[in-house]
Design an enzyme around this catalytic site. Sequence first.
Site, PDB file in Angstrom:
ATOM      1  N   ASP A 113      58.920 -10.688  15.543  1.00 18.27           N
ATOM      2  CA  ASP A 113      58.783  -9.236  15.586  1.00 18.27           C
ATOM      3  C   ASP A 113      57.325  -8.887  15.320  1.00 18.27           C
ATOM      4  O   ASP A 113      56.531  -9.737  14.914  1.00 18.27           O
ATOM      5  CB  ASP A 113      59.700  -8.606  14.538  1.00 18.27           C
ATOM      6  CG  ASP A 113      59.642  -7.093  14.544  1.00 18.27           C
ATOM      7  OD1 ASP A 113      59.494  -6.513  15.630  1.00 18.27           O
ATOM      8  OD2 ASP A 113      59.726  -6.506  13.460  1.00 18.27           O
ATOM      9  N   LEU A 119      52.316 -13.803  29.388  1.00 19.26           N
ATOM     10  CA  LEU A 119      53.286 -13.056  30.184  1.00 19.26           C
ATOM     11  C   LEU A 119      53.655 -11.788  29.437  1.00 19.26           C
ATOM     12  O   LEU A 119      53.912 -11.826  28.226  1.00 19.26           O
ATOM     13  CB  LEU A 119      54.536 -13.903  30.439  1.00 19.26           C
ATOM     14  CG  LEU A 119      55.689 -13.216  31.172  1.00 19.26           C
ATOM     15  CD1 LEU A 119      55.253 -12.811  32.579  1.00 19.26           C
ATOM     16  CD2 LEU A 119      56.908 -14.135  31.240  1.00 19.26           C
TER      17      LEU A 119
END
Length: 1348
Positions: free
Chosen positions: A448, A994
């Site tokens: 996170d 990405l």
Amino acid sequence: MTSSRRAAPRDGRGRAHEGCQCFGWLFFPTMGAWMRFQRAVRCLFGAGRPHLAKTGAEQHRMIYPRNALFAKESDRHAKHHKDNVVKTTKYSLFTFLPKNIYEQFHRFANLYFLLVVVLNWVPFIEAFNKEITFLPLLGVLLTIAIKDGIEDYRRHCMDKNINHKQVTTYCSAKGRFCEQFWKDLKVGDLVLLRQDEVVPADLLLLASSTQHNVCMLNTSSLDGENNAKLRHAAQASDTADCSTFEPENFSSFVECERPNPDIMTFKGILVQRHQQRIGLDHRNLLLRGCTIVNTESVLGLVIYAGLETKAYLNVSTTKTKQSRLENALNVLVTYCILMLFAMCLFTAIGEGFWVYTYRGAIFDLPDWHGTWLPAPLAGVCTFLIMIIILQVMVPISLYITIEAIKLGHVYFMQQDIDLYDCQQDVRFQCRSLNIPESLGQVQFLFSDKTGTLTENCMEFRCFVVAGHEVSHSTTKQGSHGLPVKLKEPLLAPDPWVLNCVHKAVDQLKLMPNVSLVSREMDILDFFIALAICNSVMVVRSKNHLGRELPIVKRNFSSMKEMEEEENREIEEGNKMLSLGFSDVQGHSSPEVPELNLGSKGQFWDPFHTEEPGHNPGHLNYRNRSSGPTCKEPSVLADATLEDISDNFQIALRRYKASDQYPYQEVDNKGRKSRCNERQCAYASYSNLNGGFEPDEQEMESAGRKDELEAEEGMRYEAQSTDEVALVAAARAYGVVLLDRTVHHLMLSLPGVGPLKFDLLHELAFEVERRMMSVVVRHPLTGQTMVYAKGADSAVMKLLKIPVPDNLRIRTTTQQHLNSYAERGLRTLCIAKKHLEVEDYEKWAKQRRQAEDALEQREELLQSSVASMEANLTLLGATGVEDRLQEGVPQTIDALRHAGLRLWMLTGDKQETALSVAYSCHLLQKHDDVCSIITNSPDACQVLLKNVLWDIDCQDLETTHHTSSHMPLSLSYCCKKRSPNYLEGGDSMICHRGLLLDGETLEMVLNSGLELDFLMLANRCHAVLCCRATPNQKALAVRLVQKKLHAVTLAIGDGANDVCMIQEADVGVGIQGQEGLQAVLSSDFAVSRFKHLQKLILVHGHWSSIRLTNIILYFLYKNAMFVFFLFWYQLFCGFSGSTTLDQWYLILFNLVFTSIPPLVTAVFDRPVTPQALMKFPHLYQCSLMQQESIIVVFWVTMVDAVYQSLACFLLPYFAYADSDVDIFTLGTPLTTLTLITILGHLAIETTTWTWVHCATMVGSLLVYAIFLGIYSSLCLTCSPPSNPYGVNQYLVQDSRNYLVCLITPVVALLPRVVVRALQRTLYPGYKMRSHPSLHVELSDGSNFARLHY
């Protein structure tokens, strides 16, 4: 009897079923025998938690209060409800033995050894004494049973303490409240709780001692959040304050849903007299285990009790996680079993051929009946006998040893000072003891952002309102998110915006009850939205609890009267300030800068430069009517709040030294009053509120004293720290949140004082909506207003069609939002909406119907929220900074060099995710970032194909490798790297990233594009997924697990990370600012992200390597011991005889060779921690060893075969011409085997301590002492063997000493030679993996032991 049993099932309700409810269905003819047995066992040992989900009418339950009015109803429904007795134990005094044995024999190893024991009790194939073969299994079962018994007894003691707590409940028979135990509570009881008491069951709040019938609840025991939650009583007409509540007259009952574990939802209806129905939700519920805070007393109705409470329904067994090493161990044990059966089968076949060939020979003796067994039957008997003899091929003690080793690893992890956070006083926690080795096998890391990579300590940095952008350089918030104490302004406000706020307030004072539309009003509404559109609670100190905030109404009959009032206040303020700082006049000091208190729109600026005609050291005070107003927000561009505060404190000390400084009063506790000092301090801040001076008389008339007293002893608490930052920012501009109740919000506006906003509805934040809103009634205008805040992706879609001016504001705001996101700031959009009275009443009726519904309540509530949050007007946006944690970039660099693939999954927008990724080194400036963000599955597929094609072309040019047939395996990804992959850490990293969002990820999963997506993700060293929901995070982890078969680690700090943490192979929770939900759901808990570096690279590496080595060693030593037993069958005609005494066979694994490998597996350090931290790519050793464990196992088995041959053949031929019996020969065989096995362990040990030496020597001493005592005292202890005198004979035999010297050397010589050549001529990956390592070694450092 038979006929009655068959007749019972035909009518289904016969006496056979009634007489034995547990076993009557055993005789149902259509049920399988095995299923019947399993159900009988479950019925006997407890069926577990009952299924709570029902269908049809049983979805709801009726709760009647236990008073005289509902005595019959409550008694009739009592049998359907659970009592409040809590029992978390697994066993009772009578079920402990059978149930524990039943559970232990679920393990295959225990079943295997039980089979061996049963076989040995068959007389015809008995190989050892019956009692002796049972001892190893009995020892294992007793050890585990004692451990389980101690744990269950502790649970029993905890249950007893909880069940015998006392609580005050209403007793209808006695007509009063009385004390009783928690376990005696029933559903429907009326419970009276006081402050700081724990809630004993799930209660519906009926009444409270507070004025607004609310209750403050601490839910840290459930969700780990320490901030108080607000709960309000059900709006029942027959409820009142706790002091006036009459239980016997309470005539309402509750219809609610059945028990469920969701603590954030509750659906119920309070049915009053005349069938009036009031909807109930989770805000009316007090959950068991929570604590009443800041409330004197509350009264509640028991809804759920005991094991049906939400707290206990959430105590469920989480996903059982098993490491890849344990899976590999199961495979290796299977191989050992196959080898065992192969040796037994070979011996059985040999026995059959032997009997068939030599039947009737002189040495072929019949059995005690005088008959000979047929050859096939003799082979079968020999097969079973060999299973008993060679049973140690499957190590019974290995599983217990592994558990002890893991416990030792966890202990040293918890004792590591580098994993301790001294600032928060938080240490490392291990919540799962079965997977510490998985830390050394991680291939993918999912993280996170907020609170994990960042501090989760929000600092308000900038905002844009009405198209005007303002930046703030600093705030005064604690570094660890501590509650904000309202003592001084946190921000240096922008003068132009502040001036607009004052103008808007002036307009409201002049024209109350009039709807005003202006830029100034939008700015004021912007700060009102910041102050009230949140879940922030205002907590006061105990000295200020219960004090009612005054409502200040300042009415002026005319504009002239208001101007005269303000001018008089300015003159009085000028006079007070001139007297207060009289010592400064004419005595300029370089230590005290010039003080300039501006008028409205001019902030007090101690860094104000000298102006023409201005006397140095003289206090300049500009009148609001004559002084120019600042139009640009640049007055305090470089000033910091700390500098302002320091200079003001200098001036304050001079003021205290003057004669005009008011005396300090002393209260009844001997503490000096700070009131006068606070009045002086308020002078510097009074310009924010119109320039009023803090004169005592004027403050009483204008409400300033009440305003200051209202702010005294306050602090803000919220579930999210960014909400506190927004409220503090609004306060800096004079809009102060003073109090919050269920139906009202107390707000202070500059120049007006405390105002009470009616809180009509609060539409809480939801992950799906990504926003929240409040519906309030403005106290000055009387309008019904909707204030909303949320993500720009959510709010921008809900804006009404803009006019040209609003379109310009919207465009400007979006540009600033993008700029804030690029800087890594957390952004929020602020909007409002004006409701007409008719529209609101229509919507409120729809909302009440949705709240009162039990069926489809969620759908109705969502529909009402969507209709309210439509056609909004954009006010502005905010940018809040969440700084990176210390050491995050270095940790990510180390993990990336270690070969881990890192994925960052966040709910923030794309620009924010990219900015944080670059700042934390997840992405480098020279990385190529591939963006896959689209709304169409077809476009997503085309985009994936094109990006993969471009990457293939780039790889073809750089590495000369094609990837047209790239398989989905991590091993291929390693092979695709450069040929110098093992030469250093830099070549292990592909410079490619990405980027995608949550919608694209879900589209990939639902459209069958997983393979293409994983192909692309595997070609990137980092993946960023923005705007991801908690469920999408878990889906990403699951995708990598299922498709790539990789070991994943997920780390997070909040409730939105729980799904991801539980889904991953290793879950790590960070104990941060968002409670303990993530920690409670994790396998390991740390306080900072930087601790992950040592936890993975050092402790994980050590644990994986140690356990891998020790598993291989255990299987080796057992195989080596079994092999030389097998070799003897070639010399005894496959008769199933042994040369070893049966006590040696039993004690060899349990006593003689059990402690040294345990100590080595706990204390051995294959690589020093300094080397692992300095060269992170050494972490690949644990991954490579795990991948090659099968190959290493077979190599080890080959070595075991050679060593067993050496240990058997050399003594055998040494005593070939002697007259020793087989048991005398077996003793030196056991001695040589023990020495060789311990020597093998010594070769593989890399770190030697006194503990290693003591256990090695101790094992030999224990064996020698046992041998001396056993052969000296035991005459006929274990017939047919006779050990008496064996030791005396061997001591006098010179061949024994020669064999003991030569045999271990011959057996271990190949391993010693191979290790020496490997560590000198071919040092391996770790020694040649980094060029600088050779320099370290040449310097004679401790890195010389990098090899294993």
